[in-house]
Design a protein around this motif. Structure first.
Motif, short mmCIF file in Angstrom:
data_model
loop_
_atom_site.label_atom_id
_atom_site.label_comp_id
_atom_site.label_asym_id
_atom_site.label_seq_id
_atom_site.Cartn_x
_atom_site.Cartn_y
_atom_site.Cartn_z
N PRO A 167 43.57 52.10 37.50
CA PRO A 167 44.36 51.02 38.07
C PRO A 167 45.25 50.32 37.05
CG PRO A 167 42.07 50.37 37.91
CD PRO A 167 42.12 51.83 37.64
N ALA A 168 44.82 50.28 35.78
CA ALA A 168 45.65 49.65 34.75
C ALA A 168 46.98 50.38 34.63
CB ALA A 168 44.91 49.65 33.41
N HIS A 169 46.98 51.69 34.65
CA HIS A 169 48.23 52.45 34.55
C HIS A 169 49.06 52.35 35.82
CE1 HIS A 169 46.35 54.22 30.97
NE2 HIS A 169 47.58 54.61 30.62
N ALA A 199 42.85 44.69 35.10
CA ALA A 199 41.95 45.60 35.80
C ALA A 199 40.49 45.24 35.54
CB ALA A 199 42.22 47.04 35.38
N ILE A 200 40.17 44.87 34.30
CA ILE A 200 38.79 44.49 33.96
C ILE A 200 38.40 43.21 34.68
CG2 ILE A 200 37.27 43.72 32.11
CD1 ILE A 200 38.68 45.60 30.24
N SER A 201 39.28 42.20 34.63
CA SER A 201 38.96 40.92 35.27
C SER A 201 38.82 41.08 36.79
CB SER A 201 40.03 39.88 34.93
OG SER A 201 41.30 40.30 35.43
N THR A 202 39.63 41.95 37.38
CA THR A 202 39.53 42.18 38.82
C THR A 202 38.24 42.91 39.17
OG1 THR A 202 41.95 42.32 38.95
CG2 THR A 202 40.70 43.18 40.82
N LEU A 203 37.83 43.87 38.33
CA LEU A 203 36.59 44.61 38.57
C LEU A 203 35.37 43.70 38.53
CD1 LEU A 203 35.35 47.47 38.96
CD2 LEU A 203 35.08 47.55 36.47
N THR A 204 35.42 42.69 37.66
CA THR A 204 34.29 41.78 37.53
C THR A 204 34.37 40.59 38.49
OG1 THR A 204 35.43 40.61 35.73
CG2 THR A 204 33.91 42.39 35.12
N GLY A 205 35.38 40.57 39.35
CA GLY A 205 35.45 39.53 40.37
C GLY A 205 36.26 38.31 40.01
N SER A 206 37.01 38.34 38.91
CA SER A 206 37.83 37.19 38.49
C SER A 206 39.25 37.65 38.19
CB SER A 206 37.22 36.51 37.27
OG SER A 206 35.89 36.10 37.52
N PRO A 207 40.05 38.03 39.21
CA PRO A 207 41.40 38.57 38.97
C PRO A 207 42.34 37.54 38.37
CG PRO A 207 41.04 38.17 41.30
CD PRO A 207 39.73 37.95 40.65
N GLU A 208 43.14 37.98 37.42
CA GLU A 208 44.14 37.14 36.77
C GLU A 208 45.48 37.35 37.47
OE1 GLU A 208 43.98 34.94 34.23
OE2 GLU A 208 41.79 35.09 34.16
N GLY A 209 45.68 36.70 38.61
CA GLY A 209 46.93 36.84 39.34
C GLY A 209 46.98 38.13 40.16
N TRP A 214 55.02 45.63 46.10
CA TRP A 214 54.15 45.79 47.26
C TRP A 214 53.13 46.92 47.13
CZ3 TRP A 214 53.92 50.15 50.30
CH2 TRP A 214 54.92 51.11 50.11
N VAL A 215 53.50 48.02 46.46
CA VAL A 215 52.53 49.11 46.25
C VAL A 215 51.40 48.64 45.34
CG1 VAL A 215 52.20 51.44 45.34
CG2 VAL A 215 54.26 50.90 46.65
N ALA A 216 51.78 47.97 44.25
CA ALA A 216 50.78 47.47 43.30
C ALA A 216 49.90 46.41 43.96
CB ALA A 216 51.46 46.90 42.06
N ARG A 217 50.53 45.54 44.81
CA ARG A 217 49.74 44.50 45.49
C ARG A 217 48.73 45.12 46.46
NH1 ARG A 217 50.48 38.96 46.57
NH2 ARG A 217 52.34 39.02 45.26
N THR A 218 49.16 46.16 47.21
CA THR A 218 48.24 46.85 48.13
C THR A 218 47.09 47.48 47.36
OG1 THR A 218 50.07 47.31 49.64
CG2 THR A 218 48.07 48.62 49.91
N PHE A 219 47.43 48.12 46.25
CA PHE A 219 46.37 48.74 45.44
C PHE A 219 45.44 47.68 44.87
CE2 PHE A 219 44.67 50.26 41.43
CZ PHE A 219 44.05 51.44 41.83
N ALA A 220 45.97 46.50 44.50
CA ALA A 220 45.15 45.44 43.93
C ALA A 220 44.10 44.97 44.92
CB ALA A 220 46.04 44.27 43.49
N ILE A 221 44.45 44.87 46.20
CA ILE A 221 43.47 44.46 47.22
C ILE A 221 42.34 45.48 47.30
CG2 ILE A 221 43.14 44.06 49.70
CD1 ILE A 221 46.03 43.03 49.76
N PHE A 222 42.72 46.77 47.29
CA PHE A 222 41.71 47.82 47.31
C PHE A 222 40.83 47.75 46.05
CE2 PHE A 222 40.61 52.05 45.67
CZ PHE A 222 39.73 52.47 46.66
N TRP A 223 41.45 47.44 44.91
CA TRP A 223 40.71 47.38 43.66
C TRP A 223 39.72 46.21 43.63
CZ3 TRP A 223 38.98 50.46 40.38
CH2 TRP A 223 38.54 50.05 39.12
N ILE A 224 40.10 45.08 44.25
CA ILE A 224 39.18 43.94 44.33
C ILE A 224 37.93 44.33 45.11
CG2 ILE A 224 38.88 41.63 45.31
CD1 ILE A 224 41.83 41.11 44.66
#
Length: 371
Positions: A167-169, A199-209, A214-224
């Motif tokens: 997800p970072a890439h 990616a690390i902060s989102t994996l641990t439940g504390s996303p930084e923004g 829109w593609v990255a935002r959609t993927f971010a929701i899945f990653w959360i």
């Protein structure tokens, strides 16, 4: 006169050297006085209940059995206690002993020595500290640190690293040219570090923004969502591991020995077995030193022949140790003599007679109980 003095001096020198020369070259039992039965030198180590000292005399299964054999052969015997197994073998190899009682048959020993028919069939067994005795000394902090640096945690961290790199890439690729995005610029460095941290902060439940593209935002929701599942599974795995260890103990059978600190006798079949199982072997000269290493928490477990452990757990170690798991790596014990020794056939005939007339069974039941 001078001639007789020289003869007398040479005779005295020869008399003083005779015992030393005999100890170096003796290849047969010690010579007894005329009319007395021959005397055999029996080497052994103290290992209850096979051999034990009580009030200055030796007793135990192997001692009683040999005394019955010696009576059958009409020979006298003198016992000599050696410090460990290697000294036992050396005493027989150097012909400072005529036989060894209560030693296990191995292919290596069979090359250098001869054995009687088996006197005992026994497997190895595991002994650990009694959990009831040690429960009060358990440290929650130590248990937590052990789990955090356990093999399970290392595997999960490896999985997390792989999951974070992907997800970072993806986020870096779509966000690197977005104005006011979570990536400060189009360059791979330091942009990938910012994406990696996100990616690390989102994996641990504390996303930084959140990403703006829109593609990255959609993927971010899945990653959360993936992060929530990952943390839940990891927590459940740690909880399960801790609960199982508290209930069952860290060692409950041979399959748990690899990687553990295991104490045993030096030069024994148990030491060879443990090395083959990738256990961290601690070798000691005597059983007492082996048991002390376990009680002093210098070893996680002890592996020795089952009769030795069962006797210790029921006597000196009662309430402090316990045996776990089944017997394994079963092997025969026998009386060991020098290669091609005439004693072998005589001992075998005596053993067969003792089995036939019930004497062997009486001795066995005395020390190990009836089947």
């Amino acid at each position: 006169m001078k001639k007789w003095l020289w003869v007398l001096a040479l005779a005295m020198i020869g008399a003083g050297m005779a015992p030393h020369a005999y100890s170096q070259t003796a290849s047969s039992p010690a010579v007894s006085a005329p009319g007395e039965p021959p005397e055999l030198r029996v080497a052994t180590i103290v290992a209850p209940p096979n051999v034990m000292e009580r009030n200055g005399t030796l007793t135990g299964f192997s001692v009683d059995l040999w005394n019955a054999i010696a009576a059958r052969l009409k020979v006298k015997s003198s016992f000599q206690i050696e410090p460990d197994v290697s000294h036992l073998e050396e005493a027989l190899r150097s012909k400072n002993a005529d036989l060894i009682v209560g030693i296990f048959i191995t292919s290596a020993r069979d090359t250098d020595f001869d054995f009687s028919i088996p006197t005992l069939q026994a497997g190895l067994q595991i002994m650990v500290r009694d959990t009831g005795q040690t429960a009060q000394t358990t440290s929650p902090l130590r248990d937590m640190l052990r789990l955090l640096f356990s093999r399970t945690t290392m595997v999960w961290l490896g999985i997390a690293l792989v999951l974070v790199l992907i997800p970072a890439h993806i986020v870096w690729l779509f966000e690197r040219r977005r104005p006011n995005g979570i990536i400060s610029g189009p360059n791979y460095f330091p942009g990938i570090f910012e994406a990696f941290f996100w990616a690390i902060s989102t994996l641990t439940g504390s996303p930084e923004g959140m990403p703006h593209q829109w593609v990255a935002r959609t993927f971010a929701i899945f990653w959360i969502f993936t992060g929530v599942v990952f943390v839940a599974f990891y927590t459940a795995q740690l909880t399960t591991t801790l609960t199982v260890e508290q209930i069952r103990g860290a060692i409950e059978g041979p399959s748990d020995l690899p990687g553990k600190q295991v104490a045993t006798l030096a030069g024994s079949t148990a030491a060879d077995y443990l090395r083959a199982q990738n256990a961290e072997v601690q070798e000691f000269a005597t059983p007492d030193q082996v048991y002390k290493a376990l009680l002093d928490k210098k070893a996680d477990a002890v592996v020795l022949p089952a009769p030795l452990l069962l006797y210790y757990a029921a006597h000196e170690g009662k309430g402090r140790v316990k045996t776990v798991g089944p017997e394994f790596n079963t092997a025969p014990a026998a009386i060991m003599v020098q290669l091609d020794s005439p004693l072998r056939r005589k001992i075998n005939l005596a053993l067969i007679s003792l089995r036939e007339n019930g004497t062997y069974q009486q001795i066995y039941d005395k020390w190990f109980g009836s089947p």
